[in-house]
Every structure is written in C-alpha cells, then in structure tokens.
Write a protein that holds these residues in place. Structure first.
Motif, PDB file in Angstrom:
ATOM      1  N   THR A   1       0.805  -1.215   0.000  1.00 24.97           N
ATOM      2  CA  THR A   1       0.000   0.000   0.000  1.00 24.97           C
ATOM      3  C   THR A   1       0.845   1.274   0.000  1.00 24.97           C
ATOM      4  OG1 THR A   1      -0.204  -0.251   2.384  1.00 24.97           O
ATOM      5  CG2 THR A   1      -2.065  -0.971   1.079  1.00 24.97           C
ATOM      6  N   ALA A   2       1.958   1.275   0.736  1.00 31.17           N
ATOM      7  CA  ALA A   2       2.708   2.521   0.899  1.00 31.17           C
ATOM      8  C   ALA A   2       3.559   2.842  -0.321  1.00 31.17           C
ATOM      9  CB  ALA A   2       3.593   2.453   2.141  1.00 31.17           C
ATOM     10  N   LEU A   3       4.141   1.830  -0.923  1.00 31.37           N
ATOM     11  CA  LEU A   3       5.033   2.072  -2.055  1.00 31.37           C
ATOM     12  C   LEU A   3       4.571   1.239  -3.233  1.00 31.37           C
ATOM     13  CD1 LEU A   3       8.458   1.717  -0.210  1.00 31.37           C
ATOM     14  CD2 LEU A   3       7.511   3.837  -1.089  1.00 31.37           C
ATOM     15  N   SER A   4       4.630   1.814  -4.416  1.00 27.75           N
ATOM     16  CA  SER A   4       4.356   1.019  -5.604  1.00 27.75           C
ATOM     17  C   SER A   4       5.098   1.662  -6.756  1.00 27.75           C
ATOM     18  CB  SER A   4       2.869   0.952  -5.912  1.00 27.75           C
ATOM     19  OG  SER A   4       2.427   2.191  -6.400  1.00 27.75           O
ATOM     20  N   LEU A   5       5.342   0.891  -7.785  1.00 23.28           N
ATOM     21  CA  LEU A   5       6.058   1.414  -8.937  1.00 23.28           C
ATOM     22  C   LEU A   5       5.354   2.642  -9.522  1.00 23.28           C
ATOM     23  CD1 LEU A   5       8.709   0.403  -9.819  1.00 23.28           C
ATOM     24  CD2 LEU A   5       7.608  -0.962 -11.601  1.00 23.28           C
ATOM     25  N   PRO A   6       4.033   2.558  -9.772  1.00 20.96           N
ATOM     26  CA  PRO A   6       3.362   3.746 -10.334  1.00 20.96           C
ATOM     27  C   PRO A   6       3.495   4.985  -9.451  1.00 20.96           C
ATOM     28  CG  PRO A   6       1.906   1.842 -10.408  1.00 20.96           C
ATOM     29  CD  PRO A   6       3.121   1.407  -9.672  1.00 20.96           C
ATOM     30  N   SER A   7       3.376   4.803  -8.114  1.00 18.63           N
ATOM     31  CA  SER A   7       3.434   5.993  -7.266  1.00 18.63           C
ATOM     32  C   SER A   7       4.850   6.573  -7.223  1.00 18.63           C
ATOM     33  CB  SER A   7       2.916   5.686  -5.861  1.00 18.63           C
ATOM     34  OG  SER A   7       3.808   4.876  -5.163  1.00 18.63           O
ATOM     35  N   LEU A   8       5.871   5.701  -7.305  1.00 16.85           N
ATOM     36  CA  LEU A   8       7.241   6.210  -7.319  1.00 16.85           C
ATOM     37  C   LEU A   8       7.528   6.966  -8.613  1.00 16.85           C
ATOM     38  CD1 LEU A   8       9.222   3.230  -5.724  1.00 16.85           C
ATOM     39  CD2 LEU A   8       8.787   5.474  -4.733  1.00 16.85           C
ATOM     40  N   ILE A   9       6.991   6.447  -9.716  1.00 14.35           N
ATOM     41  CA  ILE A   9       7.192   7.124 -11.000  1.00 14.35           C
ATOM     42  C   ILE A   9       6.533   8.506 -10.983  1.00 14.35           C
ATOM     43  CG2 ILE A   9       6.591   7.035 -13.467  1.00 14.35           C
ATOM     44  CD1 ILE A   9       6.891   3.961 -13.251  1.00 14.35           C
ATOM     45  N   MET A  10       5.327   8.562 -10.367  1.00 14.60           N
ATOM     46  CA  MET A  10       4.644   9.848 -10.230  1.00 14.60           C
ATOM     47  C   MET A  10       5.462  10.806  -9.389  1.00 14.60           C
ATOM     48  SD  MET A  10       1.264  10.056 -11.154  1.00 14.60           S
ATOM     49  CE  MET A  10      -0.291   9.512 -10.529  1.00 14.60           C
ATOM     50  N   LEU A  11       5.939  10.312  -8.254  1.00 13.02           N
ATOM     51  CA  LEU A  11       6.660  11.163  -7.315  1.00 13.02           C
ATOM     52  C   LEU A  11       7.944  11.700  -7.950  1.00 13.02           C
ATOM     53  CD1 LEU A  11       6.207  12.146  -4.479  1.00 13.02           C
ATOM     54  CD2 LEU A  11       7.571  10.260  -3.622  1.00 13.02           C
ATOM     55  N   ARG A  12       8.548  10.875  -8.814  1.00 11.22           N
ATOM     56  CA  ARG A  12       9.779  11.280  -9.479  1.00 11.22           C
ATOM     57  C   ARG A  12       9.582  12.564 -10.293  1.00 11.22           C
ATOM     58  NH1 ARG A  12      12.924  13.595 -11.223  1.00 11.22           N
ATOM     59  NH2 ARG A  12      14.644  13.166 -12.658  1.00 11.22           N
ATOM     60  N   LYS A  13       8.344  12.832 -10.708  1.00  8.20           N
ATOM     61  CA  LYS A  13       8.103  14.025 -11.511  1.00  8.20           C
ATOM     62  C   LYS A  13       8.231  15.301 -10.695  1.00  8.20           C
ATOM     63  CE  LYS A  13       5.178  11.728 -14.850  1.00  8.20           C
ATOM     64  NZ  LYS A  13       3.811  11.382 -15.225  1.00  8.20           N
ATOM     65  N   VAL A  14       8.098  15.196  -9.384  1.00  6.97           N
ATOM     66  CA  VAL A  14       8.189  16.409  -8.566  1.00  6.97           C
ATOM     67  C   VAL A  14       9.413  16.450  -7.666  1.00  6.97           C
ATOM     68  CG1 VAL A  14       5.794  17.197  -8.575  1.00  6.97           C
ATOM     69  CG2 VAL A  14       6.469  15.372  -7.024  1.00  6.97           C
ATOM     70  N   VAL A  15      10.051  15.300  -7.413  1.00  3.99           N
ATOM     71  CA  VAL A  15      11.269  15.349  -6.598  1.00  3.99           C
ATOM     72  C   VAL A  15      12.421  14.726  -7.377  1.00  3.99           C
ATOM     73  CG1 VAL A  15       9.920  15.178  -4.478  1.00  3.99           C
ATOM     74  CG2 VAL A  15      10.969  13.140  -5.415  1.00  3.99           C
ATOM     75  N   LYS A  16      13.649  15.179  -7.057  1.00  4.75           N
ATOM     76  CA  LYS A  16      14.825  14.663  -7.760  1.00  4.75           C
ATOM     77  C   LYS A  16      15.259  13.329  -7.146  1.00  4.75           C
ATOM     78  CE  LYS A  16      16.231  19.276  -9.085  1.00  4.75           C
ATOM     79  NZ  LYS A  16      17.067  20.431  -8.727  1.00  4.75           N
TER      80      LYS A  16
END
Lengths: 78, 333
Positions: free
Chosen positions: B288-303
């Motif tokens: 629930t806390a981490l997933s590939l799609p959510s990490l890819i999304m987050l990558r768009k706003v953080v380095k």
C-alpha cells in the motif's frame, strides 16, 4: 472559447472531459477542449485537487467531476 | 457470549455470511472439507464480505473527507509547527482520497504554499498506508489489537519518516516548477448534507469500479494459498522461523500496486498458513505505501536523491515494523 481539463489522466478526468463535450453539444456551442496532463502545467494554475476545469485561462472548478449540466452552467456564466 | 464479541463476529467477520455460503454450497452437494469446496467457500464468502465492507467504509470515510478538502488541510497544517504538525499531517493523511493520482497535485500544493518537506512527507506516507478502512478491515479479518497496532505503527512511521526526511534538508531536491507558482485559493464551497452524501455515494461507485478487479485477484490468490499451496512450501520460503522473511515479503510487496482491499485476503490466507504476523503486515504495508506507479509519479516532482531517501526510509521502517510484530506476535494472536 478555450476549455482545459486538468488532471493526471485518471478516470475522473476522462469523465469530466466527456461531460464537457456533452455540455457543449447541449448548448450547441463550439469550443476547443484540451486535456492537460503535465504536472508542471497543472501546477501553474495553482490547482491542488484534480480534475479541474479551466475556461479561458480561469479556474472555475477543482476536485470535482462536474455533470454535463453543471459544466453547461459554467460555460454560460463565463 | 459477550455483546461486543457477537457484534465483531456478525458485523465485521460476518459469520452469518460464512454460514450462509456454506449452507448454499452444501445444498449444491459440495463437500467443504474438499479442496474445491474449501476454495469456493473462501472465494465467495470473502468476495461478498469485502465488497460489503468496502462500500460501507468508503461511504463513511468519504463523508468525513468532504469536511477536509485539500485546501482546508493545507490551512490547518500551515498553522502548526514541529512535532505537532507532523502528527496532524499523519492524522489528516488517514482521511484523504484513495486515488494515488491525486497525491502529486497535493504535494505541489503543499510545498508550493511553503509547508516544510517534513510535514508534506508525513502526510504523503500516511495517506495510502493508514485509513479508517484499514483499521476496520484488519479488525474484521484479524482482531482489534492487531488493527490498532497496525494503525498506530503506521502513524509512527509517517511521523518519524516525515521528520527524518525534513532533517535531511533536501529542499534543493524538489523540481523547480513545484515552488515557482503561487497557489490558488478559491473560496471554499458551502456544502449541504445532500452534497456530502452525493459525494460519498459517487466515491463508493468510483472506487468499486476501480478496485473490483484487484479484490477478485487478491481473493483468488488468497484462495489458492488457502487450499492448494502446501504449508511446507510457504514455510520454507517465508516461514516465521526464517529471518529473511520480513525483507523478502517487503521487497515482493513494493512494486505491487493494489490497495488494502486486495491485499487483505492474501494476508489472511498467509497467516492461516503459519506465516509470521509481522511478515504479513510488512507485505501489506509495502504494497500500500510504495508502488512502482506511485514512485514514477513522485519522481516528476522530486529529484532522485530525495526519492531515494523517501524510498529507503519507508522500506527500512516497514521492515522494522515487521520484525517488531514478529517478535511480539504472541501478544496479538
């Protein structure tokens, strides 16, 4: 008239886009409807909850999947 | 029988449903002690149970949530400082929308308005990890002490994880466009009770449409584990005596994208097979806390460095929680 639907491309945004098209045909009006999925562009509007509706560069609704009737009302008010 | 126990059995565990499905299957001539009968019973009972709980819980949560739109959450958090702000962020994260696609605009809105990274991340961690639904579902499938422990530890992870990320002072690691823009403040809408109820009903419809496949898949895998995969195989892989079981379960869970409704039946089946409670909870938290799609999304706003810090802190935190639960499992089961 330029209408933009802001959202990352999830189902809600697709529904809002569809409803916008329906509203336009109900009103028998022509407008360009653009989907904006780029976060940088969405952020530029200061929108925090998607989907959001922008009419002629003014944010008129955010965080809601408006029905076709609601969109029609906003188009007429713009 | 104790009244609360009865309430728990009938309302949350839905014993009546289990008995009803059993009666129907037996009337059809199926032997429930057979593999096929057992899997069928598990599948039908679990699918109906989860859909009932899912609909009721999402309705209640969405109704509460309609009082806390992101703009209000941001105002509340902007008025707090230090530890209290982290705690408030973690708690407000428990009543946010379920869709991970809304977390990025939230991140931009929070950061853009000047909220510190530590608070934003406390919120981001808690949001998918803990909510009212997970509390009640865990209570329904395991018991109240496990449910409360899960939620408390999830909140601790959100508070400490956010604080740690804040302490790393990685403000430079946010993509420039995030802070460049002012945040729009539309006047808050005045919602009537009818609007809130309509919103809640829409949320239920939308979420059920989105997750039903994951639920069926999860229950299917659960039924498979329940009746077809030998206990010895599961125990050889992730048995409670295996030290590597927690990290393994966490690493398997991370890339998976599902929510708590799809993972619970798998968790339930694994616990029945004798897998350690901590191992199972670590798996659920990782999913629930981490997933590939959510990490890819987050990558768009953080380095990448900040993304890596976020990822490592959550992963280590989940493993730690898993080991803790395994060590103290005897208190809960």
């Amino acid at each position: 008239m330029l209408i933009k639907v802001l959202g990352s491309g999830c189902k809600k945004c697709i529904t809002l886009t569809e409803n916008t098209h329906t509203a336009l045909s109900q009103l028998q009006r022509e407008a360009e409807v653009v989907k904006v999925t780029d976060f940088a562009e969405i952020a530029a509007y200061g929108v925090m909850s998607t989907p959001a509706l922008v009419i002629d560069e003014r944010v008129v609704s955010m965080g809601k999947v408006l029905s076709a009737d609601e969109v029609a009302a906003l188009i007429q008010a713009a | 029988m104790d009244f609360f126990e009865w309430l728990n059995d009938q309302l949350l565990r839905m014993e009546w449903l289990s008995q009803g499905v059993k009666a129907v299957l037996e009337a059809l001539g199926l032997d429930l002690s057979s593999r096929l009968g057992g899997s069928l019973h598990f599948f039908i009972y679990d699918v109906i149970k989860i859909f009932i709980l899912l609909s009721v819980l999402i309705f209640i949560i969405s109704w509460i949530q309609s009082y806390f739109p992101p703009e209000r959450t941001r105002r509340i958090l902007g008025g707090l400082q230090g530890f209290r702000a982290n705690l408030a962020a973690a708690l407000l994260g428990t009543i946010t929308p379920f869709c991970s696609c809304s977390s990025i605009p939230l991140f931009i809105g929070f950061t853009g308005s000047g909220l510190p990274l530590s608070i934003t991340f406390s919120f981001l961690i808690s949001s998918p990890l803990v909510d009212l639904a997970s509390l009640i579902l865990l209570a329904g499938i395991f018991n109240w002490s496990i449910a409360i422990a899960y939620v408390l530890l999830g909140l601790v992870l959100a508070v400490l994880g956010g604080a740690l990320i804040g302490a790393l002072r990685m403000e430079q690691q946010i993509e420039a466009f995030v802070t460049r823009h002012p945040v729009l403040d539309l006047p808050p809408e005045q919602l009537q009770l009818r609007d809130r109820l309509r919103y809640a009903a829409e949320q239920v419809q939308e979420i059920v449409q989105r997750v039903w496949m994951y639920v069926l898949l999860g229950v299917g895998i659960g039924a498979l584990i329940h009746n077809w995969i030998p206990e010895s195989v599961i125990n050889a892989l992730i048995g409670s005596d295996k030290l590597w079981s927690v990290p393994l379960a966490t690493l398997i869970g991370i890339p998976m994208y599902a929510d708590i409704f799809g993972t619970l039946p798998i968790a339930e089946a694994l616990v029945h097979k004798g897998v350690g409670l901590g191992t199972v909870l670590a798996f659920m938290m990782a999913v629930t806390a981490l997933s590939l799609p959510s990490l890819i999304m987050l990558r768009k706003v953080v380095k990448p460095p900040l993304l890596a810090a976020f990822f490592s802190i959550i992963t280590l935190g989940i493993m730690l929680i898993g080991y803790l639960f395994n060590a103290f499992a005897y208190l809960f089961l």
